[in-house]
Design a protein around this motif. Structure first.
Motif, PDB file in Angstrom:
ATOM      1  N   ASN A   1     -11.922  -0.610  14.820  1.00  0.00           N
ATOM      2  CA  ASN A   1     -10.854   0.179  13.724  1.00  0.00           C
ATOM      3  C   ASN A   1     -11.062   1.839  13.541  1.00  0.00           C
ATOM      4  N   ALA A   2     -10.145   2.568  14.116  1.00  0.00           N
ATOM      5  CA  ALA A   2     -10.435   3.740  14.179  1.00  0.00           C
ATOM      6  C   ALA A   2      -9.277   4.573  12.885  1.00  0.00           C
ATOM      7  N   GLY A   3      -9.844   4.401  11.802  1.00  0.00           N
ATOM      8  CA  GLY A   3      -9.337   4.733  10.436  1.00  0.00           C
ATOM      9  C   GLY A   3      -7.997   4.131  10.192  1.00  0.00           C
ATOM     10  N   GLN A   4      -7.713   2.907  10.555  1.00  0.00           N
ATOM     11  CA  GLN A   4      -6.721   2.190  10.155  1.00  0.00           C
ATOM     12  C   GLN A   4      -6.708   1.347   8.916  1.00  0.00           C
ATOM     13  N   SER A   5      -5.907   1.766   8.209  1.00  0.00           N
ATOM     14  CA  SER A   5      -5.984   1.096   6.708  1.00  0.00           C
ATOM     15  C   SER A   5      -4.583   0.907   6.157  1.00  0.00           C
ATOM     16  N   PRO A   6      -4.274  -0.205   5.379  1.00  0.00           N
ATOM     17  CA  PRO A   6      -5.255  -1.310   4.994  1.00  0.00           C
ATOM     18  C   PRO A   6      -5.290  -2.380   5.863  1.00  0.00           C
ATOM     19  N   VAL A   7      -6.545  -3.053   6.007  1.00  0.00           N
ATOM     20  CA  VAL A   7      -6.842  -4.112   6.623  1.00  0.00           C
ATOM     21  C   VAL A   7      -7.121  -5.242   5.805  1.00  0.00           C
ATOM     22  N   LEU A   8      -6.498  -6.294   5.409  1.00  0.00           N
ATOM     23  CA  LEU A   8      -6.849  -7.357   4.532  1.00  0.00           C
ATOM     24  C   LEU A   8      -7.270  -8.807   5.272  1.00  0.00           C
ATOM     25  N   TYR A   9      -8.096  -9.163   4.709  1.00  0.00           N
ATOM     26  CA  TYR A   9      -8.731 -10.581   5.320  1.00  0.00           C
ATOM     27  C   TYR A   9      -8.784 -11.555   4.230  1.00  0.00           C
ATOM     28  N   ALA A  10      -8.148 -12.810   4.525  1.00  0.00           N
ATOM     29  CA  ALA A  10      -8.297 -13.782   3.225  1.00  0.00           C
ATOM     30  C   ALA A  10      -8.607 -14.875   3.988  1.00  0.00           C
ATOM     31  N   SER A  11      -9.370 -15.779   3.274  1.00  0.00           N
ATOM     32  CA  SER A  11      -9.562 -17.226   3.539  1.00  0.00           C
ATOM     33  C   SER A  11      -9.248 -18.000   2.313  1.00  0.00           C
ATOM     34  N   PRO A  12      -8.807 -19.483   2.642  1.00  0.00           N
ATOM     35  CA  PRO A  12      -8.803 -20.254   1.440  1.00  0.00           C
ATOM     36  C   PRO A  12      -9.895 -20.212   0.594  1.00  0.00           C
ATOM     37  N   ALA A  13     -11.148 -19.830   0.781  1.00  0.00           N
ATOM     38  CA  ALA A  13     -12.270 -20.019   0.333  1.00  0.00           C
ATOM     39  C   ALA A  13     -12.477 -18.730  -0.669  1.00  0.00           C
ATOM     40  N   HIS A  14     -11.928 -17.613  -0.250  1.00  0.00           N
ATOM     41  CA  HIS A  14     -12.284 -16.450  -1.186  1.00  0.00           C
ATOM     42  C   HIS A  14     -11.096 -15.713  -1.247  1.00  0.00           C
ATOM     43  N   GLU A  15     -11.096 -14.787  -2.413  1.00  0.00           N
ATOM     44  CA  GLU A  15      -9.999 -13.925  -2.560  1.00  0.00           C
ATOM     45  C   GLU A  15      -9.923 -12.834  -1.304  1.00  0.00           C
ATOM     46  N   PRO A  16      -8.598 -12.187  -1.083  1.00  0.00           N
ATOM     47  CA  PRO A  16      -8.481 -11.391  -0.053  1.00  0.00           C
ATOM     48  C   PRO A  16      -9.402 -10.019  -0.051  1.00  0.00           C
TER      49      PRO A  16
ATOM     50  N   MET B   1       2.266   4.109  -7.265  1.00  0.00           N
ATOM     51  CA  MET B   1       2.018   3.544  -5.817  1.00  0.00           C
ATOM     52  C   MET B   1       1.938   2.004  -5.822  1.00  0.00           C
ATOM     53  N   PHE B   2       2.385   1.478  -4.719  1.00  0.00           N
ATOM     54  CA  PHE B   2       2.024   0.138  -4.525  1.00  0.00           C
ATOM     55  C   PHE B   2       0.612  -0.444  -4.626  1.00  0.00           C
ATOM     56  N   GLY B   3      -0.190   0.500  -3.788  1.00  0.00           N
ATOM     57  CA  GLY B   3      -1.758   0.463  -3.932  1.00  0.00           C
ATOM     58  C   GLY B   3      -2.175  -0.987  -3.285  1.00  0.00           C
ATOM     59  N   ILE B   4      -3.567  -0.852  -3.074  1.00  0.00           N
ATOM     60  CA  ILE B   4      -4.177  -1.994  -2.266  1.00  0.00           C
ATOM     61  C   ILE B   4      -4.269  -3.435  -3.269  1.00  0.00           C
ATOM     62  N   GLU B   5      -4.499  -3.027  -4.502  1.00  0.00           N
ATOM     63  CA  GLU B   5      -4.507  -4.555  -5.287  1.00  0.00           C
ATOM     64  C   GLU B   5      -3.388  -5.218  -5.159  1.00  0.00           C
ATOM     65  N   ARG B   6      -2.341  -4.515  -5.251  1.00  0.00           N
ATOM     66  CA  ARG B   6      -1.188  -5.148  -5.210  1.00  0.00           C
ATOM     67  C   ARG B   6      -0.734  -6.039  -3.869  1.00  0.00           C
ATOM     68  N   LEU B   7      -1.277  -5.210  -2.954  1.00  0.00           N
ATOM     69  CA  LEU B   7      -1.281  -5.901  -1.482  1.00  0.00           C
ATOM     70  C   LEU B   7      -2.106  -7.281  -1.459  1.00  0.00           C
ATOM     71  N   LYS B   8      -3.336  -7.038  -1.996  1.00  0.00           N
ATOM     72  CA  LYS B   8      -4.243  -8.318  -1.892  1.00  0.00           C
ATOM     73  C   LYS B   8      -3.395  -9.618  -2.493  1.00  0.00           C
TER      74      LYS B   8
END
Lengths: 499, 111
Positions: free
Chosen positions: A386-401, A449-456
């Motif tokens: 990852n060269a500065g790309q953002s946001p990148v979110l990862y979620a699994s059924p076991a934990h919060e994004p 701004m929409f922000g990261i938290e809303r994306l999560k």
């Protein structure tokens, strides 16, 4: 001498008056204006005998009654002369008024012709040419010129005359007028440039940001107040026409640009994946929506034998055409590197991009963020760089994004930068979303701004759905949040879900 | 956006205030170019009063950084507010720039 020409029209009245005096004993009658004979009866009568002379100070006429000398006749003769003088004066005034009416009528017709002619002309310069030609003709002068300053452009100078003058002289005359727009006529004795003996000028009211004027020059004698008025009538009417012509040109230009931008958009859309591969063990979806017609975001998804599922998301700084041009180039290099270049890890794709494009990016002072991912579907192992790309979110059924932060700087900044790869062990139900900053920086009408938290939260709410439905969920969340706030930046995402 | 231009010794300092986005890039870019052209390649940009920075603005800073380094100089940033620091971290541009907590610290580092 104003009555000499009028007398032949009133010969009958003069003869009746003279005949009456001859009956009273006169031998000849003469009418003089300013000491010169303008009428005699009998025809060609030459004065020999002394005369009874009466004069009318109002008209400047004198009546000489030859052969009469009785003072008693004086009052009658005086009255007759005054009446005759008044008649001639009335006649003269009527002629003057008629002449001026005819002239006004001529000019009105000419203005009407001009208005009609301008209706058929849409080209700005053609209109100026018609205006200079017609105003020079109507004001009976040697020539006319028009000067137009459009914002951010060299001034337009058009002239109509037999021997064209240097443009600099006409510009200088326009400047004289611009400095003192209350004045309309200028004469040679002052500061007029060479070649201009006298000039009458008037403002062409085109639009606020435009200074434009029409000047008519070198008339025999001098320009009069009516000339100045006529020119103003011409320019008042022509201003609106010129504004229309400008609008027309702008519309044509915009239509041409729009057509070209549409074409550019089609080309750019064609560069992005037309169909997404279906893949055993993973569900993948991607969409890119530029803020303007074309944008700087790009993505690619490909299933390559021996490499697994490859995908990339990138965001060239800026937006619109400059970003789009670099995007096309970057996308092409990235796409072929990802597919065909032998590599040990995705970071080598970024290094290749950096090496190939650094000079071009440096030349224009831009850079690009980029994410390159490679999924091994059997081992469910994701390698990515990852060269500065953002946001990148990862979620699994076991934990919060969670937000996966970039490890490396964007591409196109430093030579010889060593990019790194990471791995992530994924499990069924896990979702990775790689987005461009057009998502978290999306703004609502109140500028929030929409922000990261809303994306999560959006991801959490949709992660049980398919990759395509998750994608739609993000776009809907952003659209609901933004309301009528326009899209500021390109928005691109790729959703990868392990099945 | 407001721009306050000062200097400290041979270091040119620019203090910015407000939202630093595509609309504000031109004057900042022009100022940076002016400094580099005049051989003033020790530059500090103080972002203390900047609450947002977009990618076009970032690229103008990167451009400034490159030009300074090409001429043997350096461009340092200081006093980043949290939202701006986050943007630098997300794009990993915090690795490209040296970022100081205070302006005096940045000045000391360049002297």
């Amino acid at each position: 001498m104003i009555f000499a020409d009028l007398l032949p029209l009133h010969r009958q009245e003069f003869e009746a008056l003279a005949t009456a005096w001859l009956r009273s004993g006169a031998v000849g009658v003469r009418l003089l204006e300013k000491g010169q004979v303008i009428g005699a009866y009998p025809d060609g009568y030459m004065a020999v005998s002394p005369a009874l002379v009466v004069s009318d100070p109002d008209s400047g006429l004198e009546l000489h009654l030859h052969g009469l000398n009785s003072a008693a006749l004086h009052p009658g003769a005086d009255l007759q002369l005054r009446l005759f003088g008044r008649m001639l004066r009335a006649e003269h005034e009527m002629e003057t008024i008629t002449a001026s009416l005819v002239e006004t009528q001529d000019r009105l017709v000419a203005l009407y012709d001009l208005a009609r002619a301008t209706r058929r002309i849409f080209e700005f310069n053609d209109l100026l040419d018609l205006l200079t030609a017609e105003s020079s003709r109507l004001l009976e002068a040697n020539g006319a010129f028009a000067v137009v300053y459009l914002p951010g452009q060299a001034p337009i100078v058009r002239q109509h005359t037999q021997n064209p003058l240097p443009e600099s002289h006409l510009l200088a005359a326009a400047t004289l007028y611009r400095q003192d727009p209350g004045r309309h006529t200028f004469k040679d004795s002052e500061t007029l440039p060479a070649g201009l003996r006298n000039v009458v000028m008037s403002l062409l009211p085109v639009r606020d940001q435009v200074f434009a004027c029409l000047g008519v020059f070198n008339k025999a004698g001098q320009f009069s107040a009516p000339d100045s008025k006529l020119l103003k009538a011409i320019t008042d009417q022509a201003g609106a026409k010129l504004d229309n012509a400008l609008l027309y040109q702008e519309v044509i230009l915009r239509a041409r640009l729009d057509a070209e931008m549409n074409l550019a958009r089609q080309v750019q859309t064609a560069l992005l994946p037309q169909s997404l591969p279906t893949f055993e063990g993973a569900d993948v979806h991607g969409v890119s929506i530029p803020a303007l017609q074309v944008g700087g975001d790009f993505f690619d998804v490909a299933a390559m034998p021996g490499r697994g599922l490859l995908f990339l998301v990138g965001d060239v700084t800026g937006k619109g055409l400059p970003a789009a041009m670099l995007m096309s180039m970057t996308h092409t290099v990235a796409r072929s590197a990802v597919r065909y270049m032998p590599f040990d890890g995705p970071h080598q794709v970024l290094e290749r991009l950096n090496k190939d494009l650094l000079d071009d990016y440096s030349a224009v002072g831009m850079f690009t963020t980029a994410f390159v991912g490679m999924l091994d579907p059997t081992a469910r192992k994701l390698s990515f760089a990852n060269a500065g790309q953002s946001p990148v979110l990862y979620a699994s059924p076991a934990h919060e994004p969670i937000l996966l932060e970039a490890q490396d700087i964007p591409v196109g900044i430093f030579d010889q930068y060593a990019y790194s790869s990471q791995t992530l062990a994924m499990a069924p139900g896990d979702v990775l979303v790689v987005m461009t900053d057009g998502f978290n920086e999306a703004r609502a009408e109140n500028e929030d701004m929409f922000g990261i938290e809303r994306l999560k939260k959006t991801l959490k709410d949709h992660m049980h759905l398919s990759a395509q439905e998750i994608t739609a969920g993000f776009f809907k969340a952003i659209s609901d949040f933004s309301g009528n706030h326009p899209q500021d930046d390109d928005r691109t995402l790729v959703v990868l879900k392990i099945t | 956006m407001e721009m306050l231009k000062t200097s400290s010794g041979n270091i040119a300092v620019l203090q910015l205030k407000g939202r630093f986005d595509a609309h504000e890039v031109v004057p900042v870019g022009a100022w940076l170019q002016e400094q580099v052209d005049a051989g003033r390649v020790q530059i500090i940009i103080n972002l203390e009063a900047v609450n947002f920075i977009d990618s076009t603005a970032l690229s103008s800073l990167v451009r400034g950084l490159k030009h300074c380094r090409e001429k043997g100089g350096e461009l340092r940033l200081c006093c980043l507010q949290q939202p701006v620091r986050v943007i630098f971290e997300l794009t990993r541009l915090d690795k490209a720039f040296t970022i100081h907590a205070t302006q005096p610290e940045a000045v000391d580092a360049l002297q």
